[in-house]
Design a protein around this motif. Structure first.
Motif, short mmCIF file in Angstrom:
data_model
loop_
_atom_site.label_atom_id
_atom_site.label_comp_id
_atom_site.label_asym_id
_atom_site.label_seq_id
_atom_site.Cartn_x
_atom_site.Cartn_y
_atom_site.Cartn_z
N ALA A 7 0.89 -1.27 0.11
CA ALA A 7 -0.08 0.22 -0.07
C ALA A 7 0.93 1.35 0.04
O ALA A 7 1.74 1.55 0.94
CB ALA A 7 -1.13 0.06 1.12
N ASP A 8 0.86 2.11 -0.93
CA ASP A 8 1.61 3.20 -1.09
C ASP A 8 1.00 4.25 -2.33
O ASP A 8 0.60 3.60 -3.08
CB ASP A 8 3.06 2.88 -1.61
CG ASP A 8 3.91 4.10 -1.40
OD1 ASP A 8 3.68 5.03 -1.83
OD2 ASP A 8 4.95 3.90 -0.83
N GLU A 32 -2.08 -4.63 -4.74
CA GLU A 32 -1.52 -3.18 -4.27
C GLU A 32 -2.73 -2.30 -4.07
O GLU A 32 -4.00 -2.62 -4.65
CB GLU A 32 -0.94 -2.87 -5.60
CG GLU A 32 0.17 -3.66 -5.92
CD GLU A 32 0.84 -3.18 -7.32
OE1 GLU A 32 0.94 -2.06 -7.82
OE2 GLU A 32 1.41 -3.99 -8.38
N ALA A 33 -2.36 -1.25 -3.25
CA ALA A 33 -3.39 -0.35 -2.86
C ALA A 33 -2.76 1.02 -3.09
O ALA A 33 -1.39 1.41 -2.63
CB ALA A 33 -4.00 -0.61 -1.56
N SER A 38 -8.26 1.71 0.51
CA SER A 38 -7.92 0.52 -0.29
C SER A 38 -7.28 -0.55 0.21
O SER A 38 -7.13 -1.70 0.15
CB SER A 38 -7.30 1.01 -1.80
OG SER A 38 -8.22 1.76 -2.40
N ALA A 39 -6.21 0.10 1.08
CA ALA A 39 -5.20 -0.90 1.94
C ALA A 39 -5.84 -1.75 2.93
O ALA A 39 -5.64 -2.92 2.98
CB ALA A 39 -4.13 0.07 2.68
N VAL A 40 -6.80 -1.10 3.65
CA VAL A 40 -7.59 -1.84 4.70
C VAL A 40 -8.40 -2.70 3.79
O VAL A 40 -8.62 -4.08 4.39
CB VAL A 40 -8.73 -1.00 5.09
CG1 VAL A 40 -9.64 -1.62 6.28
CG2 VAL A 40 -7.67 0.14 6.25
N LEU A 51 1.57 -6.87 5.76
CA LEU A 51 1.11 -5.76 5.13
C LEU A 51 2.35 -4.81 5.07
O LEU A 51 2.82 -4.46 6.03
CB LEU A 51 -0.18 -5.04 5.78
CG LEU A 51 -0.50 -3.63 5.29
CD1 LEU A 51 -1.08 -3.53 3.71
CD2 LEU A 51 -1.46 -2.91 6.11
N VAL A 52 2.50 -4.52 3.92
CA VAL A 52 3.70 -3.27 3.58
C VAL A 52 2.92 -1.94 3.45
O VAL A 52 2.57 -1.78 2.37
CB VAL A 52 4.71 -3.42 2.49
CG1 VAL A 52 5.90 -2.54 2.66
CG2 VAL A 52 5.37 -5.05 2.79
N VAL A 53 2.85 -0.97 4.36
CA VAL A 53 1.95 0.23 4.18
C VAL A 53 2.88 1.52 4.24
O VAL A 53 3.93 1.55 5.30
CB VAL A 53 0.85 0.12 5.25
CG1 VAL A 53 1.37 -0.04 6.56
CG2 VAL A 53 -0.05 1.28 4.79
#
Length: 200
Positions: A7-8, A32-33, A38-40, A51-53
Motif C-alpha cells: 500500500a503506497d 496493491e493499494a 484500499s489498503a484496509v 502488509l507493507v504500508v
C-alpha cells in the motif's frame, strides 16, 4: 513463500517494489493499494502474511489504515514505510503494534529481508528511524497531539470533539495547552509549529 499486500500512493515506487520484491526473496505480492481505504480493503480481503504500508497517504493515512485493520484483524503483521520518522508518529505506530519500520529510501533487498524477519515473528526498526524517535523533545501529550493533528486537517472544535469522543470544553482545554506550549496565538499556528518541529 511470504504473501504481501503493498500500500503506497506513489505508484512508481509501489510498482517498482511489486516487481522487485519477488526477485529479492520468496515473496508473492497478492494486491496493491494506492490509498489507506484500499489498503484496509485489500488486507482484510487477502489476509497477507505481511502488509507493507506507507505512512503518508491521502485521505486515510497509514496510521488510520493500521488502526482500522487492527480492529478487524488484531494479529496482522505490518511493516510501515516512511520518509519522515517523527517521534510522535513512531510512538503511535508502536502503540498500534506495528512490527516493523523501514525508511522508504531502503534497498528492495533490505525491505525483503525485513519482510522475512517479520514473517518469522521478529520485529525491526531501521536504525535511522529509531535514532529520530529517541531525540524526542515533544512537550505535547498524546491527546494534545491528536487534537492538534485534527486541527491541522481543518476540523472544527465540534468535529474534533465528536471524532475523539471528547467534550468540546476538553478539546478547547487541550488546544489552550498546546498554544501555551508552542507559544502561539491560535490553534492553527500551534498545529503548524508542531508539524514544523516534527511533533505530529
Amino acid at each position: 513463500m511470504t504473501t504481501v499486500v503493498l500500500a503506497d500512493d506513489e505508484a512508481l515506487l509501489r510498482k517498482a517494489l511489486a516487481s522487485l520484491l519477488p526477485h529479492e526473496g520468496e515473496i508473492t505480492v497478492l494486491a496493491e493499494a494506492g490509498d489507506g481505504a484500499s489498503a484496509v480493503e485489500a488486507t482484510l480481503h487477502h489476509r497477507p502474511d505481511v502488509l507493507v504500508v506507507d505512512l503518508e497517504m491521502p485521505g486515510m493515512d497509514g496510521l488510520d489504515a493500521v488502526s482500522a485493520i487492527r480492529r478487524a484483524s488484531p494479529e496482522q503483521v505490518i511493516l510501515m514505510l516512511t520518509r519522515h520518522a517523527r517521534p510522535g508518529v513512531l510512538r503511535k505506530a508502536l502503540k498500534l503494534k506495528v512490527q516493523g519500520f523501514v525508511s522508504k529510501s531502503a534497498e528492495p533487498a533490505h525491505i525483503a529481508s525485513v519482510i522475512a524477519a517479520l514473517h518469522e515473528g521478529r520485529r525491526w526498526i531501521d536504525p535511522e528511524v529509531s535514532a529520530r524517535a529517541v531525540i524526542d523533545d515533544c512537550p505535547l501529550t498524546d491527546r494534545e497531539s491528536d487534537v492538534l493533528r485534527a486541527t491541522g486537517e481543518g476540523y472544527s472544535v465540534a468535529d474534533i470533539a465528536a471524532q475523539l469522543h471528547l467534550a468540546q470544553g476538553t478539546v478547547r482545554n487541550y488546544l489552550s495547552n498546546t498554544m501555551q506550549k508552542t507559544q502561539t496565538r491560535t490553534r492553527h499556528e500551534a498545529a503548524r509549529y508542531a508539524r514544523e518541529h516534527d511533533w505530529l
